[in-house]
Write an enzyme that holds these catalytic residues in place. Structure first.
Site, PDB file in Angstrom:
ATOM      1  N   GLY A  29       0.888  -1.166  -0.072  1.00 56.00           N
ATOM      2  CA  GLY A  29       0.249   0.087  -0.029  1.00 56.00           C
ATOM      3  C   GLY A  29       0.909   1.203  -0.011  1.00 56.00           C
ATOM      4  O   GLY A  29       2.059   1.163  -0.286  1.00 56.00           O
ATOM      5  N   ASN A  30       0.128   2.262   0.190  1.00 58.98           N
ATOM      6  CA  ASN A  30       0.907   3.886   0.240  1.00 58.98           C
ATOM      7  C   ASN A  30       0.258   4.543   1.412  1.00 58.98           C
ATOM      8  O   ASN A  30      -0.536   4.234   1.854  1.00 58.98           O
ATOM      9  CB  ASN A  30       0.988   4.310  -1.118  1.00 58.98           C
ATOM     10  CG  ASN A  30      -0.721   4.482  -1.522  1.00 58.98           C
ATOM     11  OD1 ASN A  30      -1.028   5.428  -1.135  1.00 58.98           O
ATOM     12  ND2 ASN A  30      -0.804   3.591  -2.856  1.00 58.98           N
ATOM     13  N   ARG A  31       0.837   5.772   1.635  1.00 64.78           N
ATOM     14  CA  ARG A  31       0.555   6.695   2.444  1.00 64.78           C
ATOM     15  C   ARG A  31      -0.532   7.527   2.110  1.00 64.78           C
ATOM     16  O   ARG A  31      -0.780   8.688   2.833  1.00 64.78           O
ATOM     17  CB  ARG A  31       1.841   7.671   3.009  1.00 64.78           C
ATOM     18  CG  ARG A  31       2.929   6.400   3.432  1.00 64.78           C
ATOM     19  CD  ARG A  31       4.014   7.365   4.126  1.00 64.78           C
ATOM     20  NE  ARG A  31       5.082   6.895   4.323  1.00 64.78           N
ATOM     21  CZ  ARG A  31       5.384   5.909   5.356  1.00 64.78           C
ATOM     22  NH1 ARG A  31       4.122   5.636   6.379  1.00 64.78           N
ATOM     23  NH2 ARG A  31       6.401   5.213   5.720  1.00 64.78           N
ATOM     24  N   SER A  32      -1.182   7.537   1.018  1.00 68.82           N
ATOM     25  CA  SER A  32      -2.183   8.562   0.582  1.00 68.82           C
ATOM     26  C   SER A  32      -3.421   8.467   1.656  1.00 68.82           C
ATOM     27  O   SER A  32      -3.751   7.530   2.036  1.00 68.82           O
ATOM     28  CB  SER A  32      -2.908   8.098  -0.596  1.00 68.82           C
ATOM     29  OG  SER A  32      -3.926   8.948  -1.173  1.00 68.82           O
TER      30      SER A  32
END
Ligand code: C5P
Length: 225
Positions: A29-32
Site C-alpha cells: 500500500g501507500n501513505r495516501s
C-alpha cells in the site's frame, strides 16, 4: 461564495490509496490519506457539479456531503469503477495513489515464517488508469487531470519530472506535488505546480487542500466542452 460554474456537469474524482493483497492480512500500500481528493470532490459539489468519488483506502474522513461514493480498494477495481463512472463525465481527476504493481499471486492463507529464505516477491504491472483514460476515453472530449508526487532536491527537479510525466501520460492537466516537508502525503496542506498540456505552468502556493482544489477546478472549467 463559490462560483456555480460546475452546474450541470458530472465530474469523477479518485482519491486515496490502493492496497494490493499479498495474503488475507497483508498488502502493498501507500501513505495516501485521500484528503486532496476529498477536497476536490467537496469543492466540485459546492460549485454545482454532480460528483462521483471513487475512493480507495483513506484516513477516516467520512463521506463528503452531496457526493456519490464508490469504493474501490485495488488498482484493478479502481480502473473498473473510474471507467464506469466516467462514461457520462465531463471531467475526471485522478488524485488517487494507485499502486503501479501488484503481487503475481495472492496467497489464500497467511504466509508463514519458515526456516528457509523467503521466496522473492513476484510483481506484475497494474493498469495505468490515467493513461488508459487518455488512450481510450470513456467519453470523448472529457477533461482528464492527473497528479504526480515527485521527490527531488530542488523545485527544478520536481518540475522536470512533472513535465516528463505530463508528456508521457498525455492528460490535459497535471498537478505536481513535491513530497516531504509537510507537503502532499498525510498532511492537510499542499503546494506544487499545475502543468497544462497546452504549455501553461502555474505555481500552486502552499495552502489548504481545499484552496488547491479550487485552483484545479478553476483550470478545468475553461477547458470543459
Ligand atoms: O506514474 P505515476 O504513478 O506517478 O502517476 C501518477 C498519476 O497517475 C496519478 O494521477 C495517478 O492517479 C495515476 N495512476 C493511474 N494508474 C496507475 C498509476 C498511477 O491512474 N496504475
Amino acid at each position: 461564495a463559490l462560483p456555480r460554474d460546475l452546474e450541470g456537469r458530472h465530474v469523477v474524482v479518485s482519491a486515496g490509496g490502493t492496497r494490493e493483497d499479498l495474503d488475507p492480512v497483508r498488502f502493498l500500500g501507500n501513505r495516501s490519506s485521500g484528503r486532496q481528493g476529498w477536497a476536490l470532490a467537496r469543492v466540485a459539489a459546492q460549485r454545482g457539479a454532480r460528483v462521483t468519488l471513487v475512493a480507495g483506502h483513506t484516513a477516516d474522513l467520512g463521506a463528503p456531503a452531496g457526493v456519490d461514493v464508490v469504493a474501490a480498494g485495488t488498482a484493478v477495481a479502481m480502473e473498473a469503477a473510474v471507467r464506469g463512472a466516467a462514461v457520462d463525465a465531463d471531467a475526471v481527476v485522478m488524485a488517487a495513489a494507485v499502486a503501479d504493481f501488484r503481487p503475481v499471486d495472492t496467497a489464500a492463507d497467511k504466509i508463514k515464517r519458515g526456516d528457509a529464505e523467503p521466496a522473492p516477491l513476484r510483481l506484475t504491472q497494474n493498469p495505468d488508469i490515467l493513461a488508459g483514460l487518455v488512450a481510450d476515453p470513456p467519453r470523448s472530449g472529457q477533461v482528464v487531470v492527473g497528479f504526480a508526487a515527485e521527490t527531488g532536491d530542488a523545485d527544478g527537479d520536481v518540475l522536470h519530472h512533472g513535465r516528463a510525466k505530463l508528456a508521457r501520460k498525455g492528460c490535459d492537466l497535471l498537478v505536481v506535488n513535491a513530497v516531504g516537508d509537510g507537503k502532499a502525503f498525510e498532511t492537510t496542506d499542499n503546494a506544487g505546480w499545475l502543468l497544462a498540456r497546452d504549455g501553461g505552468e502555474d505555481e500552486l502556493p502552499f495552502g489548504s487542500k481545499a484552496l488547491l482544489a479550487s485552483r484545479i477546478w478553476d483550470a478545468v472549467v475553461p477547458r470543459l466542452r
